[in-house]
Design an enzyme around this catalytic site. Sequence first.
Site, PDB file in Angstrom:
ATOM      1  N   LYS A 191      14.875   8.089   5.029  1.00 42.41           N
ATOM      2  CA  LYS A 191      13.710   8.730   5.662  1.00 42.41           C
ATOM      3  C   LYS A 191      13.368   8.068   6.994  1.00 42.41           C
ATOM      4  CE  LYS A 191      10.735   8.058   2.255  1.00 42.41           C
ATOM      5  NZ  LYS A 191      11.553   7.304   1.277  1.00 42.41           N
ATOM      6  N   ARG A 193       3.001  11.049  -1.317  1.00 40.46           N
ATOM      7  CA  ARG A 193       3.791  10.504  -2.422  1.00 40.46           C
ATOM      8  C   ARG A 193       3.215  10.874  -3.789  1.00 40.46           C
ATOM      9  NH1 ARG A 193       6.204   5.907   0.755  1.00 40.46           N
ATOM     10  NH2 ARG A 193       7.725   4.841  -0.536  1.00 40.46           N
ATOM     11  N   ARG A 205      19.685  -3.787   2.222  1.00 42.21           N
ATOM     12  CA  ARG A 205      18.589  -3.870   3.192  1.00 42.21           C
ATOM     13  C   ARG A 205      17.726  -5.105   2.918  1.00 42.21           C
ATOM     14  NH1 ARG A 205      14.402   1.057   3.663  1.00 42.21           N
ATOM     15  NH2 ARG A 205      13.444   0.055   1.868  1.00 42.21           N
ATOM     16  N   ARG A 261      12.945  -7.688   3.471  1.00 40.79           N
ATOM     17  CA  ARG A 261      11.787  -6.941   2.942  1.00 40.79           C
ATOM     18  C   ARG A 261      11.533  -7.371   1.517  1.00 40.79           C
ATOM     19  NH1 ARG A 261      10.936  -0.464   3.722  1.00 40.79           N
ATOM     20  NH2 ARG A 261       9.924  -0.615   1.696  1.00 40.79           N
ATOM     21  N   ARG A 301      10.269   0.825  -8.063  1.00 44.89           N
ATOM     22  CA  ARG A 301       9.957   1.838  -7.033  1.00 44.89           C
ATOM     23  C   ARG A 301      10.650   3.161  -7.354  1.00 44.89           C
ATOM     24  NH1 ARG A 301      11.960  -1.227  -2.181  1.00 44.89           N
ATOM     25  NH2 ARG A 301      11.420   0.560  -0.908  1.00 44.89           N
TER      26      ARG A 301
END
Length: 192
Positions: A14, A89, A128, A134, A145
Amino acid sequence: MLNLIIFGPPGSGKGTHSIKLVEKYKLRHISTGDIFRSEIGNKTTLGMRAKSFMDKGELVPDEVVLDMLFSVMDRYSDAKGFVFDGFPRTIVQAEKFDEMLALRKMPVSLVISLDVNEDELINRLVKRGIESGRTDDTEEVIRQRLNVYNKQTKPLLNYYKKKKLLQSVYGIGRIDEIFEKICSVIENFASV
Ligand code: AMP
């Protein structure tokens, strides 16, 4: 006005495609996750509140997200359009968003859903996490998640399908090829 929602699970691309869309169509990028990360970086009250949910892989409560989003949109009242990345969301967020957009006479033009299977999502997010640091890209939080996505966010696919706003794009492959498919969907289906 072009108002696009880039929809998909964590790791579906996204953010990557939103940045390219914003540049190509001269839109404003609104990533609720980026805004929360910036608030966390500045150690604001909003940031600290959001962090407690983000670190666990949970969603930030709807009223917190909505207040923040509406105030950001007020700041960009001169925008030609928006790319919403990571918002909405939940069904509640989508309903309140629709009410707000109706008042402003600026409907959603199109919802583009990026299709990526779960194994690929986990691989991408773990990678990532290693590259970017992160803190919510660790395997345990990633799984949470994805659960939250499946339970709370995925039902939005049907919400937008019923409104005839949903178009899906297969999200695995070369970034430029996926982006081309996204652009052709926009040019074919969005009422600009
Ligand atoms: P993202 O960068 O979009 O993956 O978002 C990172 C985290 O920020 C999510 O796991 C949530 O904790 C929080 N977040 C971002 N956008 C929203 C939203 N629209 N509603 C609730 N929580 C959100």
